[in-house]
Design a protein around this motif. Structure first.
Motif, PDB file in Angstrom:
ATOM      1  N   MET A   6       0.842  -1.198   0.000  1.00  9.48           N
ATOM      2  CA  MET A   6       0.000   0.000   0.000  1.00  9.48           C
ATOM      3  C   MET A   6       0.876   1.246   0.000  1.00  9.48           C
ATOM      4  O   MET A   6       0.585   2.239  -0.687  1.00  9.48           O
ATOM      5  CB  MET A   6      -0.951  -0.011   1.205  1.00  9.48           C
ATOM      6  N   ALA A   7       1.980   1.192   0.763  1.00 12.78           N
ATOM      7  CA  ALA A   7       2.904   2.328   0.794  1.00 12.78           C
ATOM      8  C   ALA A   7       3.546   2.533  -0.583  1.00 12.78           C
ATOM      9  O   ALA A   7       3.785   3.668  -1.010  1.00 12.78           O
ATOM     10  CB  ALA A   7       3.975   2.106   1.853  1.00 12.78           C
ATOM     11  N   MET A   8       3.791   1.421  -1.265  1.00 11.22           N
ATOM     12  CA  MET A   8       4.366   1.498  -2.610  1.00 11.22           C
ATOM     13  C   MET A   8       3.396   2.220  -3.555  1.00 11.22           C
ATOM     14  O   MET A   8       3.783   3.120  -4.321  1.00 11.22           O
ATOM     15  CB  MET A   8       4.669   0.065  -3.082  1.00 11.22           C
ATOM     16  N   ILE A   9       2.124   1.847  -3.476  1.00  8.21           N
ATOM     17  CA  ILE A   9       1.108   2.537  -4.296  1.00  8.21           C
ATOM     18  C   ILE A   9       1.080   4.023  -3.952  1.00  8.21           C
ATOM     19  O   ILE A   9       1.030   4.891  -4.839  1.00  8.21           O
ATOM     20  CB  ILE A   9      -0.292   1.909  -4.059  1.00  8.21           C
ATOM     21  N   SER A  10       1.131   4.326  -2.646  1.00  2.00           N
ATOM     22  CA  SER A  10       1.126   5.725  -2.214  1.00  2.00           C
ATOM     23  C   SER A  10       2.300   6.477  -2.825  1.00  2.00           C
ATOM     24  O   SER A  10       2.176   7.648  -3.211  1.00  2.00           O
ATOM     25  CB  SER A  10       1.228   5.819  -0.689  1.00  2.00           C
ATOM     26  N   THR A  11       3.454   5.803  -2.892  1.00  2.00           N
ATOM     27  CA  THR A  11       4.638   6.454  -3.449  1.00  2.00           C
ATOM     28  C   THR A  11       4.438   6.764  -4.934  1.00  2.00           C
ATOM     29  O   THR A  11       4.813   7.843  -5.406  1.00  2.00           O
ATOM     30  CB  THR A  11       5.870   5.555  -3.266  1.00  2.00           C
ATOM     31  N   TYR A  12       3.835   5.827  -5.649  1.00  2.00           N
ATOM     32  CA  TYR A  12       3.520   6.090  -7.052  1.00  2.00           C
ATOM     33  C   TYR A  12       2.574   7.286  -7.175  1.00  2.00           C
ATOM     34  O   TYR A  12       2.694   8.093  -8.101  1.00  2.00           O
ATOM     35  CB  TYR A  12       2.871   4.863  -7.709  1.00  2.00           C
ATOM     36  N   ILE A  13       1.630   7.374  -6.252  1.00  2.00           N
ATOM     37  CA  ILE A  13       0.683   8.502  -6.307  1.00  2.00           C
ATOM     38  C   ILE A  13       1.427   9.810  -6.061  1.00  2.00           C
ATOM     39  O   ILE A  13       1.225  10.796  -6.779  1.00  2.00           O
ATOM     40  CB  ILE A  13      -0.458   8.301  -5.287  1.00  2.00           C
ATOM     41  N   SER A  14       2.322   9.822  -5.057  1.00  2.00           N
ATOM     42  CA  SER A  14       3.143  11.019  -4.808  1.00  2.00           C
ATOM     43  C   SER A  14       3.886  11.409  -6.074  1.00  2.00           C
ATOM     44  O   SER A  14       3.903  12.580  -6.478  1.00  2.00           O
ATOM     45  CB  SER A  14       4.176  10.751  -3.706  1.00  2.00           C
ATOM     46  N   GLY A  18       1.962   5.178   5.940  1.00  2.00           N
ATOM     47  CA  GLY A  18       2.721   4.409   4.960  1.00  2.00           C
ATOM     48  C   GLY A  18       3.184   5.284   3.806  1.00  2.00           C
ATOM     49  O   GLY A  18       4.289   5.107   3.282  1.00  2.00           O
ATOM     50  N   ALA A  19       2.359   6.257   3.418  1.00  5.11           N
ATOM     51  CA  ALA A  19       2.735   7.158   2.330  1.00  5.11           C
ATOM     52  C   ALA A  19       3.980   7.948   2.705  1.00  5.11           C
ATOM     53  O   ALA A  19       4.860   8.184   1.866  1.00  5.11           O
ATOM     54  CB  ALA A  19       1.575   8.104   2.008  1.00  5.11           C
ATOM     55  N   VAL A  20       4.065   8.337   3.966  1.00  2.00           N
ATOM     56  CA  VAL A  20       5.257   9.059   4.431  1.00  2.00           C
ATOM     57  C   VAL A  20       6.484   8.149   4.341  1.00  2.00           C
ATOM     58  O   VAL A  20       7.540   8.545   3.839  1.00  2.00           O
ATOM     59  CB  VAL A  20       5.063   9.542   5.886  1.00  2.00           C
ATOM     60  N   ALA A  21       6.321   6.905   4.822  1.00  2.00           N
ATOM     61  CA  ALA A  21       7.433   5.964   4.765  1.00  2.00           C
ATOM     62  C   ALA A  21       7.904   5.784   3.325  1.00  2.00           C
ATOM     63  O   ALA A  21       9.106   5.771   3.042  1.00  2.00           O
ATOM     64  CB  ALA A  21       7.018   4.625   5.368  1.00  2.00           C
ATOM     65  N   GLY A  22       6.949   5.663   2.418  1.00  3.22           N
ATOM     66  CA  GLY A  22       7.291   5.469   1.013  1.00  3.22           C
ATOM     67  C   GLY A  22       8.089   6.653   0.459  1.00  3.22           C
ATOM     68  O   GLY A  22       9.091   6.470  -0.228  1.00  3.22           O
ATOM     69  N   ALA A  23       7.649   7.868   0.806  1.00  2.00           N
ATOM     70  CA  ALA A  23       8.339   9.053   0.293  1.00  2.00           C
ATOM     71  C   ALA A  23       9.749   9.153   0.867  1.00  2.00           C
ATOM     72  O   ALA A  23      10.658   9.681   0.230  1.00  2.00           O
ATOM     73  CB  ALA A  23       7.542  10.308   0.634  1.00  2.00           C
TER      74      ALA A  23
END
Lengths: 293, 347, 237
Positions: free
Chosen positions: A42-50, A199-204
């Motif tokens: 999910m964090a990976m997807i968030s990173t793609y969104i960022s 998770g989005a923060v972790a991904g970034a």
């Protein structure tokens, strides 16, 4: 001495990233009692969104914040559509669903964005500062600071707010929370949303180092699991300490022990998971479950 | 497994085996190899089913044990020129040994902690293998010669038939196991360990036994895998395969033996079909299938009939509760009328 | 004026009916005991009142409001507090946190702290242990905590399921005395399911005996308590 300090600092920075993802795991576990094996994906997807927002011309920080908002929505959608229907089925049904989600999210990312790794700009400058004879990257300090802020906010939320209290209640005994009039289903849903945003923060934080690809979170997720297990799955503070311990252990041990080249470095979190789960299953800061039959 | 007990199911299984035995004489070598891979994955999933489905121990490390079996076979063939057939039991025993090493500590863990540790273990194989290139071939892996055909059988036909025979053997073994006294003991451990312990089941021994079977099955499958593919590499047995096998077990039906074959077909065929449009769709389909099978058919595709049947029955009783005076299953909370009726008599 | 009216209620968990034409009522501020053998449907009755049951026929109303489509969250809002069997305390939370969870509907204001003080007034031991995890309390203390948590709602009706279960007689005695005080001071009506019939009849003003999901005997608690023949026939003591 300088080399050691440098390794400790880069270990703390790497550990902060593991800790951030571990925080997301802990948040879901604490607010819904499920280990989300898809947290990394999910964090990976968030990173793609960022990255997609950034490529549209949105400033990086704003892109990450927007992605956090999207991730929150994804999180609550996942809870509502995938987790809720199996809640209370068997003990592990929800965890197995998250394994399915792991596979699906990975495939979706590959299908939508392709499997070629893409670069990701760093939130922090590429400079480094001198400290006691060591050069320390600003990005490392930044990762550290972000994690400290995150864990502090989550600590406040869980321990000092009414919503946090009700989230804990809803996670450990939904029936009792419901009898007290709490909107349990909304609480569980928000738990998933908030953790997806974390998770989005972790991904970034990790993306500039590993590039963005569907498989980017694989090893990181193992480290995060180790961190969460080490700290006790239910303790946000424990997750962060766990992340730091693992990060520092890896950064300090790997270059100093011949046998553990960079290949075998993964044995470090694994050994930690093993030792902790065998010796103290509740983790360093976790609470031993009160068991009744 | 109840299914295999009935004569009809036994007959169906026999017919299936006979048909499968004839197939390699009419198919292309490519297709034969694909079907052989299905048999191989079915063995690994069957082992996982004994462990996860019957005994309730969720492990995603089955790909690791498959890899151990594969490397054992490859090393034995290249280093000491062991005949391919002999590597099958050898790989089984080596994987069983590693399974035992893993089981001792990890089976003390419960539920998702076990999943966490087995997930982490999967990531160990590749770096360890790369660390010892003199034995394992390092990152390049090991090439091994395919076994030669026997008599008029071509290599693909020969390996196919060997895999079929081994598969039948393992399925029979699994069926025997779950139909013996161990079957109920395994299920008791799955359903409630504390209660199982209380009624005298040696839970540690049961769990370890299931893990050993699962490991041995995966090891055997691994040696056959090498014979089909002719090659092992450190990244052949990663988390992707581990999760695919885990998914296959649930899609086919966890806790059913027939489900292993269905799950394996899924694991082998989906990537081939998805690859025609976009390889990434494989994950989407696996993932969706796992989720759907957990949500809609708790007993998997093999239990589809039973699930649908149950639903239909439920619907027919559900709409008119008063029509059915004696529903098939009484809920646990139904009052025990015996106490009050005995009371009535004393009154 | 009755706070609760149950009229000809039938229902169960699946197709099997557990309650069969159950009828009883609770006067405003009164204590009603629900007695009867295991499996007579007492716990099921309590669940029905908080929305945990499939109702096939009959009526339930609370303070004039129909309970036909009641849900657990809604029950709390209406003023029905359930103290479940086995207590349902939150073992990982501290005593005070448990009470705060119970007072969720009070919001953040002073009402919450006032209510906390009321609970601590009835059960001073909980004040002493307010920072301890509920899982570490003794059985009696957990029961006190469960009752206090229900009390935080300021309920008009409290449903108590086997409060004496697993407790020493002396502790049970004290607990029931406190329940009596709470009933008088807080004017909380109580529906008490209890195995210990003599204890329940001392506290209650009215009592109903259930068998196989319907009322076989109902009346003033004192009448039942004083009539040895009735007691022996229906309550076995």
């Amino acid at each position: 001495m300088g080399a050691l300090l440098q390794d400790v600092m880069s270990g703390l920075a790497a550990g902060s990233i593991y800790g951030a993802l571990a925080l997301a795991l802990v948040f879901v576990f604490r607010s819904t009692g499920v280990v989300n094996f898809a947290q990394g994906e999910m964090a990976m997807i968030s990173t793609y969104i960022s990255l997609s927002f950034y490529n549209l011309g949105v400033p990086l920080l704003a892109a990450v914040v927007l992605s956090m908002a999207c991730s929150f929505l994804i999180g609550i959608t996942v809870e509502r559509t995938l987790i809720r229907p199996v809640a209370g089925r068997t003990a592990h049904a929800a965890s197995i669903v998250t394994v399915g989600l792991f596979l699906a999210a990975n495939g979706i990312a590959g299908y939508v964005w392709g499997v070629e790794p893409r670069g990701f700009p760093s939130l922090f400058s590429r400079e480094s500062v001198g400290l006691g004879g060591a050069r320390i990257a600003v990005a490392d300090l930044g990762a550290l600071a972000v994690l400290v802020v995150l864990v502090f906010l989550l600590f406040l939320l869980f321990e000092k707010t009414r919503v946090g209290l009700m989230m804990r209640a809803a996670a450990s005994q939904p029936a009792s929370a419901r009898m007290a009039g709490a909107p349990v289903s909304n609480l569980l849903m928000s738990g998933w949303g908030i953790s997806a945003a974390v998770g989005a923060v972790a991904g970034a934080l990790i993306a500039p180092a590993v590039f963005v690809s569907p498989g980017m979170m694989g090893p990181v997720f193992i480290y995060a699991l180790a961190a969460a297990a080490l700290g006790g799955l239910s303790s946000p503070l424990g997750a962060v300490l766990g992340g730091w311990i693992i990060g520092v252990a890896e950064a300090v041990i790997a270059p100093r022990v011949d046998f553990i080249g960079s290949q075998l470095a993964i044995l470090i979190p694994l050994t930690i998971i093993f030792l902790v789960l065998l010796l103290r299953p509740a983790g360093l800061l976790g609470v031993q479950e009160v068991k009744r039959v | 497994m109840k299914a295999l007990r009935s004569h009809g199911a036994k007959l169906a299984a026999l017919v299936l085996v006979l048909v499968l035995a004839v197939v390699p004489f009419y198919e292309t070598p490519y297709n034969n190899n694909q079907i052989t891979l299905i048999f191989i994955f079915a063995m690994a999933i069957l082992g996982l089913n004994l462990l996860a489905g019957y005994t309730g121990q969720l492990s995603v490390a089955q790909s690791l044990l498959l890899g151990i079996g594969g490397y054992t076979a490859a090393i034995l063939v290249t280093e000491i020129e062991m005949p391919h057939l002999l590597t099958i039991p050898a790989a089984g025993f080596v994987a069983m040994f590693f399974g035992w090493l893993i089981a001792m500590p990890v089976l003390r863990l419960q539920g998702f902690y076990l999943m966490v540790v087995t997930l982490a273990l999967v990531f160990v194989l590749s770096p360890v293998v790369k660390e010892f290139p003199s034995v394992t071939g390092g990152p390049e892996g090991l090439l091994i010669d395919a076994p030669e055909g026997v008599g008029t059988l071509a290599t693909d036909q020969y390996v196919y038939l060997v895999a079929l025979a081994v598969g039948v053997l393992l399925f029979a073994l699994a069926a025997r196991l779950v139909n013996s006294a161990h079957g109920p003991a395994m299920k008791a451990v799955r359903d409630n360990e504390v209660v199982a312990e209380a009624i005298g089941i040696k839970t540690t021994r049961t769990k370890t036994g299931a893990f050993l079977f699962a490991s041995a099955f995966a090891g055997v499958a691994g040696s056959l895998y090498v014979q089909v593919i002719g090659y092992v590499s450190p990244d052949s047995f990663g988390i992707g395969l581990g999760l695919a096998l885990f998914a296959g077990a649930f899609i086919g039906g966890i806790g059913t033996i027939a489900g292993a074959l269905i799950g394996a077909t899924f694991v082998q065929v989906v990537p081939l079909l998805a690859g025609r449009t976009d390889a990434s769709l494989t994950g989407v389909i696996y993932g969706t299938a796992v989720i759907v099978s957990i949500m809609a058919f708790p007993e998997g595709l093999a239990g589809l009939g039973a699930t649908v049947n149950k639903r239909l029955r439920k619907r027919s009783t559900g709409t008119s509760p008063t029509v059915s005076p004696d529903p098939p299953t009484a809920p646990a909370a139904t009052p025990t009328t015996s106490i009050s009726s005995s009371r009535n008599e004393t009154r | 004026m009755n706070v609760l009216e149950v009229d000809d209620l039938s229902g169960g968990y699946s197709a099997t009916p557990v309650l069969r034409g159950l009828t009883f009522s609770i006067p405003e501020g009164g204590v009603v005991a629900l007695l009867g053998p295991n499996g007579a449907g007492k716990t099921t009755t309590l669940r029905a009142l908080t929305g945990g049951l499939k109702r096939t026929s009959g009526r339930m109303s609370f303070g004039g409001e129909d309970l036909a489509s009641i849900r657990p969250e809604g029950a709390a809002r209406l003023g029905i507090a359930h103290v479940p069997e086995g207590r349902g305390t939150l073992a990982d939370l501290t005593v005070e946190e448990n009470l705060r969870v119970g007072g969720y509907l009070l919001g953040r204001g002073t009402a919450l702290t006032e209510k906390l003080d009321v609970c601590f007034g009835y059960f001073p031991i909980l004040h002493e242990r307010r920072k301890q995890k509920a899982g570490h309390l003794s059985g009696g203390e957990q029961q006190m905590l469960a009752i206090s948590r229900a009390l935080m709602l300021q309920p008009r009706l409290m449903l108590l399921d086997e409060p004496s279960l697993g407790l020493a007689p002396k502790i049970t005695q004290r607990l029931f005395e406190t329940l009596g005080v709470i009933n008088k001071e807080q004017e909380t009506a109580m529906l008490l399911v209890e195995q210990n019939a003599s204890l329940a009849l001392d506290l209650a003003s009215r009592a109903f005996v259930l068998e196989s999901g319907s009322v076989v005997l109902g009346g003033d608690a004192s009448d039942i308590r004083d009539d040895e023949e009735l007691r022996r026939a229906y309550l076995g003591y």
